[in-house]
Write a protein that holds these residues in place. Structure first.
Motif, PDB file in Angstrom:
ATOM      1  N   GLN A 180       0.709  -1.412  -0.149  1.00 34.74           N
ATOM      2  CA  GLN A 180      -0.079  -0.200   0.381  1.00 34.74           C
ATOM      3  C   GLN A 180       0.493   0.994  -0.057  1.00 34.74           C
ATOM      4  N   ALA A 181       1.662   0.866   0.882  1.00 32.77           N
ATOM      5  CA  ALA A 181       3.016   2.318   0.974  1.00 32.77           C
ATOM      6  C   ALA A 181       3.343   3.024  -0.879  1.00 32.77           C
ATOM      7  N   LEU A 182       4.183   1.879  -1.065  1.00 34.86           N
ATOM      8  CA  LEU A 182       4.144   1.881  -3.340  1.00 34.86           C
ATOM      9  C   LEU A 182       3.370   2.883  -3.816  1.00 34.86           C
ATOM     10  N   ALA A 183       2.136   2.125  -3.389  1.00 33.42           N
ATOM     11  CA  ALA A 183       0.849   2.341  -4.500  1.00 33.42           C
ATOM     12  C   ALA A 183       0.745   3.882  -4.341  1.00 33.42           C
ATOM     13  N   ALA A 184       0.971   4.012  -2.843  1.00 33.13           N
ATOM     14  CA  ALA A 184       0.570   5.600  -2.257  1.00 33.13           C
ATOM     15  C   ALA A 184       1.798   6.523  -2.886  1.00 33.13           C
ATOM     16  N   LEU A 185       2.620   6.461  -2.972  1.00 36.55           N
ATOM     17  CA  LEU A 185       4.037   6.776  -3.555  1.00 36.55           C
ATOM     18  C   LEU A 185       3.725   6.876  -4.992  1.00 36.55           C
ATOM     19  N   LEU A 186       2.874   6.474  -5.548  1.00 33.97           N
ATOM     20  CA  LEU A 186       2.909   5.916  -6.790  1.00 33.97           C
ATOM     21  C   LEU A 186       2.006   6.965  -7.670  1.00 33.97           C
ATOM     22  N   VAL A 187       0.490   7.350  -6.553  1.00 35.05           N
ATOM     23  CA  VAL A 187      -0.127   8.083  -6.859  1.00 35.05           C
ATOM     24  C   VAL A 187       0.948   9.627  -6.444  1.00 35.05           C
ATOM     25  N   LEU A 188       1.247   9.803  -5.321  1.00 39.55           N
ATOM     26  CA  LEU A 188       1.712  10.905  -4.876  1.00 39.55           C
ATOM     27  C   LEU A 188       2.830  11.557  -5.960  1.00 39.55           C
ATOM     28  N   SER A 189       3.624  10.571  -6.669  1.00 42.78           N
ATOM     29  CA  SER A 189       4.392  10.691  -7.645  1.00 42.78           C
ATOM     30  C   SER A 189       3.529  11.216  -8.873  1.00 42.78           C
ATOM     31  N   VAL A 190       2.114  11.362  -9.031  1.00 42.68           N
ATOM     32  CA  VAL A 190       1.767  11.083 -10.767  1.00 42.68           C
ATOM     33  C   VAL A 190       1.319  12.858 -10.016  1.00 42.68           C
ATOM     34  N   LEU A 191       0.819  12.584  -8.599  1.00 40.47           N
ATOM     35  CA  LEU A 191       0.236  13.898  -8.663  1.00 40.47           C
ATOM     36  C   LEU A 191       1.808  15.290  -8.430  1.00 40.47           C
ATOM     37  N   GLN A 192       2.573  14.768  -8.283  1.00 43.01           N
ATOM     38  CA  GLN A 192       4.102  15.790  -8.175  1.00 43.01           C
ATOM     39  C   GLN A 192       4.604  16.513  -9.093  1.00 43.01           C
ATOM     40  N   PRO A 206      12.501  20.945 -16.551  1.00 44.11           N
ATOM     41  CA  PRO A 206      12.483  19.823 -16.457  1.00 44.11           C
ATOM     42  C   PRO A 206      13.458  19.114 -15.584  1.00 44.11           C
ATOM     43  N   LEU A 207      15.095  19.539 -15.543  1.00 42.62           N
ATOM     44  CA  LEU A 207      15.687  18.477 -14.425  1.00 42.62           C
ATOM     45  C   LEU A 207      15.303  18.634 -13.157  1.00 42.62           C
ATOM     46  N   SER A 208      15.571  19.629 -13.271  1.00 46.94           N
ATOM     47  CA  SER A 208      14.509  20.449 -11.115  1.00 46.94           C
ATOM     48  C   SER A 208      13.575  19.843 -10.945  1.00 46.94           C
ATOM     49  N   SER A 209      12.286  19.398 -12.262  1.00 50.02           N
ATOM     50  CA  SER A 209      11.548  18.554 -11.330  1.00 50.02           C
ATOM     51  C   SER A 209      11.847  17.238 -11.633  1.00 50.02           C
ATOM     52  N   LEU A 210      12.838  16.627 -11.871  1.00 51.38           N
ATOM     53  CA  LEU A 210      13.126  15.410 -11.873  1.00 51.38           C
ATOM     54  C   LEU A 210      13.508  15.252 -10.275  1.00 51.38           C
ATOM     55  N   ASN A 211      14.448  16.613 -10.561  1.00 54.75           N
ATOM     56  CA  ASN A 211      15.239  16.469  -8.804  1.00 54.75           C
ATOM     57  C   ASN A 211      14.276  16.300  -7.926  1.00 54.75           C
ATOM     58  N   ILE A 212      13.156  17.244  -8.067  1.00 53.18           N
ATOM     59  CA  ILE A 212      12.333  17.036  -6.677  1.00 53.18           C
ATOM     60  C   ILE A 212      11.576  15.917  -6.631  1.00 53.18           C
ATOM     61  N   LEU A 213      10.856  15.012  -8.108  1.00 59.48           N
ATOM     62  CA  LEU A 213      10.625  13.546  -7.929  1.00 59.48           C
ATOM     63  C   LEU A 213      11.606  12.876  -7.856  1.00 59.48           C
ATOM     64  N   ILE A 214      12.880  12.473  -8.075  1.00 56.16           N
ATOM     65  CA  ILE A 214      13.192  11.761  -7.213  1.00 56.16           C
ATOM     66  C   ILE A 214      13.693  11.880  -5.591  1.00 56.16           C
ATOM     67  N   ASN A 215      13.695  13.171  -5.423  1.00 57.01           N
ATOM     68  CA  ASN A 215      13.579  12.905  -3.795  1.00 57.01           C
ATOM     69  C   ASN A 215      13.308  13.242  -3.047  1.00 57.01           C
ATOM     70  N   ASP A 216      11.625  13.126  -3.360  1.00 56.93           N
ATOM     71  CA  ASP A 216      10.554  12.727  -2.784  1.00 56.93           C
ATOM     72  C   ASP A 216      10.022  11.295  -3.018  1.00 56.93           C
ATOM     73  N   VAL A 217      10.065  10.558  -4.093  1.00 53.10           N
ATOM     74  CA  VAL A 217      10.856   9.251  -3.687  1.00 53.10           C
ATOM     75  C   VAL A 217      12.058   9.074  -2.356  1.00 53.10           C
ATOM     76  N   LEU A 218      12.353   8.904  -2.696  1.00 55.21           N
ATOM     77  CA  LEU A 218      13.410   8.131  -1.894  1.00 55.21           C
ATOM     78  C   LEU A 218      13.041   8.571  -0.350  1.00 55.21           C
ATOM     79  N   VAL A 219      12.798  10.314  -0.443  1.00 57.59           N
ATOM     80  CA  VAL A 219      12.756   9.842   1.068  1.00 57.59           C
ATOM     81  C   VAL A 219      10.894   8.965   1.666  1.00 57.59           C
ATOM     82  N   GLY A 220      10.217   9.338   0.781  1.00 54.99           N
ATOM     83  CA  GLY A 220       9.001   8.130   0.712  1.00 54.99           C
ATOM     84  C   GLY A 220       9.596   6.634   0.950  1.00 54.99           C
TER      85      GLY A 220
END
Length: 378
Positions: free
Chosen positions: A123-135, A146-160
């Motif tokens: 469920q956590a992985l599914a929630a992180l996927l949904v949050l990544s799409v929202l991000q 785009p590069l800044s957005s990718l960096n933010i996305l990677i950071n959020d997923v890794l923290v999750g």
């Protein structure tokens, strides 16, 4: 009497840390993350008390309240409160990201850490996927680089994922403490058995000799001895005989397990090993001898399940029919390459034979099957 085993001299190795204290420390540590919003809140307020700033400041205060409530009150007390907190944090974070004048990142990272901590792995992985799409959607609306957005996305997923790891680590730690408590209980049980054995072997033998000697002296006293002296000798024999009976009763109390106690021990041992237990009991009270033998068989069978089966589920059934009480233990593990068994199965057969019972072992469709039967006196 033999000296205690080294592991029984000091049982400090099984002292369990205070899990409640560690949990409180973790809750306060995560609560302290609310301080991350303070600089942004000050920046918003100092830019002027206009309606947008007031609205943003009020939203951040709500965000902080939800964050504190989640870690101090909602976490671990039902997913309804946890999910409500996650939704509130996500909505406020996303709205702030959309209206932030100078986007330097996103506070959706806080929603990711919450999702990782409150949900089981899938469920956590599914929630992180949904949050990544929202991000991604929020960043596209903000027209971020785009590069800044990718960096933010990677950071959020890794923290999750860090949150996921923290949850898994805490679960493993709790299971470890439960296993250590069970090991401590087993150590105490083994020491009780050792003490009972030594008490019987040493004091039991000495008191038996004392009874025999005193009775022999009483018979060999000459006729000239006064009756009071004869009575004293008879009293010595009587006290020695009573002491011998007391020792035997004490040893029996230490050594004789009961089915109900062993079912409770089995539940604790299997839970610590991560094995689900189902108990079906349709047998009324058994005589002490039969009850004790089946209790020993249950202990040995559960020990084999924990040590050798790699099972995920164990079923214990106690059935009484046609004048026979049967203990049936099944698991869904890897079974056995041989049905001969080691010392454990041999000991079970010997104990059952003493009360006219029998033991059957067989591999099931999956796992191993042990059935111990004893006659039920009318």
């Amino acid at each position: 009497m033999s000296l205690p085993d080294e592991r029984y001299r000091d049982l400090s190795w099984h002292k369990v840390p205070n899990l409640a204290r560690f949990e409180r420390i973790g809750r306060w540590f995560m609560t302290a993350w609310v301080l991350f919003i303070v600089p942004t809140l000050i920046q918003v307020i100092t830019s002027g008390f206009y309606p947008p700033q007031v609205a943003v400041a009020f939203a951040f205060l709500i965000w902080g309240g939800i964050w504190i409530w989640l870690w101090q009150r909602a976490l671990g007390r039902g997913q309804t409160g946890e999910v409500t907190a996650l939704i509130g944090i996500t909505v406020i974070s996303a709205l702030f990201t959309l209206i932030e004048p100078n986007p330097q990142g996103t506070v959706l990272v806080f929603a990711c850490i919450v999702a990782g901590c409150i949900f089981p792995l899938r469920q956590a992985l599914a929630a992180l996927l949904v949050l990544s799409v929202l991000q991604v959607a929020v960043l596209m609306l903000r027209l971020n680089d785009p590069l800044s957005s990718l960096n933010i996305l990677i950071n959020d997923v890794l923290v999750g994922l860090v949150g996921v790891g923290a949850r898994l680590f805490w679960q493993a730690y709790r299971e470890l403490q439960a296993a250590r408590e069970q090991l401590a209980h087993l150590a105490v049980t083994e020491e009780r058995l050792r003490f009972a054995r030594d008490l019987h072997d040493l004091l039991g033998q000495s008191l038996s000799v004392l009874v025999l000697k005193s009775e022999l002296v009483s018979k060999q006293l000459p006729d000239s001895v006064e009756e009071t002296t004869r009575q004293e000798v008879r009293d010595i024999a009587q006290v020695a005989r009573k002491s011998l009976n007391d020792v035997r009763e004490t040893v029996a109390g230490y050594r004789q397990p009961t089915l109900q106690a062993e079912i409770s021990n089995a539940r604790a041992a299997l839970r610590a090993a991560g094995i689900a237990l189902t108990v079906e009991n349709t047998v009324n009270a058994l005589p002490p001898d039969q009850d004790g033998v089946l209790a020993w068989c249950l202990r040995e069978a559960v020990t084999n399940v924990v040590k050798h089966s790699s099972a995920t589920k164990c079923v214990v059934r106690l059935v009484g029919e046609n004048g026979v009480a049967t203990l049936d233990v099944r698991d869904d593990g890897r079974g056995a390459t041989s049905l001969e068994g080691g010392a454990g199965l041999i000991g079970m057969r010997e104990r059952l034979a003493l009360v006219g019972g029998k033991l059957e072992v067989a591999p099931g469709a999956a796992g191993f099957h042990v059935a111990a039967s004893v006659p039920r006196p009318a």
